[in-house]
Design an enzyme around this catalytic site. Structure first.
Site, short mmCIF file in Angstrom:
data_model
loop_
_atom_site.label_atom_id
_atom_site.label_comp_id
_atom_site.label_asym_id
_atom_site.label_seq_id
_atom_site.Cartn_x
_atom_site.Cartn_y
_atom_site.Cartn_z
N ASP A 1 7.27 6.07 10.14
CA ASP A 1 7.28 6.02 8.68
C ASP A 1 8.16 7.17 8.16
OD1 ASP A 1 5.77 4.78 6.18
OD2 ASP A 1 5.56 6.95 5.97
N HIS B 1 2.26 -2.10 10.05
CA HIS B 1 2.98 -0.84 9.83
C HIS B 1 2.45 0.32 10.67
CE1 HIS B 1 5.54 1.99 7.83
NE2 HIS B 1 4.52 2.71 7.40
#
Length: 374
Positions: A144, A348
């Protein structure tokens, strides 16, 4: 998933596209031995937590093992704890695995100025950790925001990092136009979280007021589409306009936690953000334009070190891209792109959702580096 609004899905995918072209105490105790200052961990199966001086600030690091250094950088809204499954796996395999709380997070320092969180500070922090640990080089792993930092850090400090494992966020080079300006034009008056984060004091006030509500929604919301594992109620706010409200109630509300995120895990994250607040992490986003503005030298710069990209196959950030498309996107920058691993059934938070598969991909890549030297 049906429970996500079309606006939410479009926003996440748009962010991914923009990022890819440009390069998120009280309570439960951590699953770690102790907060110590250089002392050995009480339990060898858990990381040691300690404070170091790096790049002029204090940073808390979690560390395990001995051997070649592998440095893990987390994303938003996370902490060192995001790597709780990777640290022991790498330590067991003969590596020194270290995961700091990035500046603004957890027990690391939280400088006051927004500019203190620009990419040059963040990259220098990573180098500062190496210096504090007495290490000349390391393999860099990021997820991320940690992935964005990792891509830029290896470009800015190529002599300090021997290989790169970016996760979730691909990179295809510095774009000709500021990514933030692109986002603002694309969304106009509609809500988009990165643009929302630009408003001083607004997003952190929303999240600081309800840290558990925010975290318990955001983690399942961008995980894999496994609704039987984590059933969710639809968002309360479906109006796409920014004026309709903030971010929390635009996210679906989980009826129960997914299997990869225990109550103990959530309690730890909540305790960390209750202590630290969200302002530091949000300040990363407030430097989106500045990061582009202050790094003109990265235009057309390439990465010769070995790179292996990892993402959940259902991660909205990659927008459904397959291995071939991701190779084409990153190959112009990563000239030694050795692999792209897309892990089925993961969204994610790939290193938490599918820890075993993620560890296997990282360790296989690390082993290949050793073989290539012989």
């Amino acid at each position: 998933m049906r429970q996500r609004t079309a606006t939410w899905r479009a926003a996440v995918i748009c962010a991914a596209t923009t990022v890819a072209s440009a390069g998120c105490m009280t309570g439960a105790q951590p699953r770690a031995a102790a907060e110590v200052s250089g002392a050995a961990a009480v339990l060898k199966t858990e990381p040691t937590l300690r404070i170091i001086e790096a790049n002029g600030i204090k940073m808390r690091i979690a560390e395990m093992g001995k051997g070649p250094l592998v440095l893990f950088l987390h994303g938003f809204p996370e902490s060192w704890y995001s790597w709780r499954h990777q640290l022991p796996a790498l330590a067991k395999a003969g590596y020194r695995a270290v995961a700091p709380d990035l500046r603004g997070y957890g027990k690391s320092d939280k400088p006051p100025a927004v500019e203190d969180y620009d990419i040059r500070h963040l990259a220098a922090d990573a180098v500062g950790v190496l210096d504090a640990l007495g290490e000349k080089t390391a393999v860099l792993v990021g997820h991320d925001w940690g992935s964005i930092i990792a891509w830029n850090t290896i470009l800015l400090y190529p002599d300090r990092f021997t290989a790169l494992v970016p996760m979730s966020v691909p990179y295809s080079g510095r774009p000709p136009v500021s990514p933030l300006e692109t986002m603002k034009k694309a969304f106009g008056d509609n809500f988009f979280y990165i643009v929302y984060f630009q408003e001083p004091g607004v997003a952190e006030a929303e999240f600081d007021k309800e840290p558990r509500e925010f975290l318990s929604r955001i983690y399942p919301a961008v995980a894999a589409n496994l609704t039987p594992d984590s059933p969710r109620d639809p968002p309360e706010i479906t109006d796409p306009k920014r004026s309709a409200g903030g971010w929390i109630r635009r996210l679906p509300k989980a009826k129960q936690l997914p299997s990869w995120l225990t109550q103990k895990d959530l309690d730890y994250y909540v305790a960390e953000f209750t202590h630290a607040g969200f302002r530091g992490g949000i300040n990363f986003y407030r430097n989106w334009h500045r990061n582009w503005e202050i790094t003109p030298e990265l235009t057309a710069k390439t990465i010769p070190q070995p790179v292996h990209f990892i993402a959940g196959a259902q991660d909205a950030v990659i927008g459904g891209a397959n291995e071939q498309q991701l190779r084409a996107s990153m190959g112009g920058v990563a000239t030694d792109l050795r692999g792209v691993t897309l892990i089925p059934g993961a969204g994610h938070w790939v290193q938490q959702e599918k820890a075993t598969e993620t560890n296997a991909a990282i360790l296989s890549f690390l082993a290949s580096l050793t073989k290539s030297k012989t």
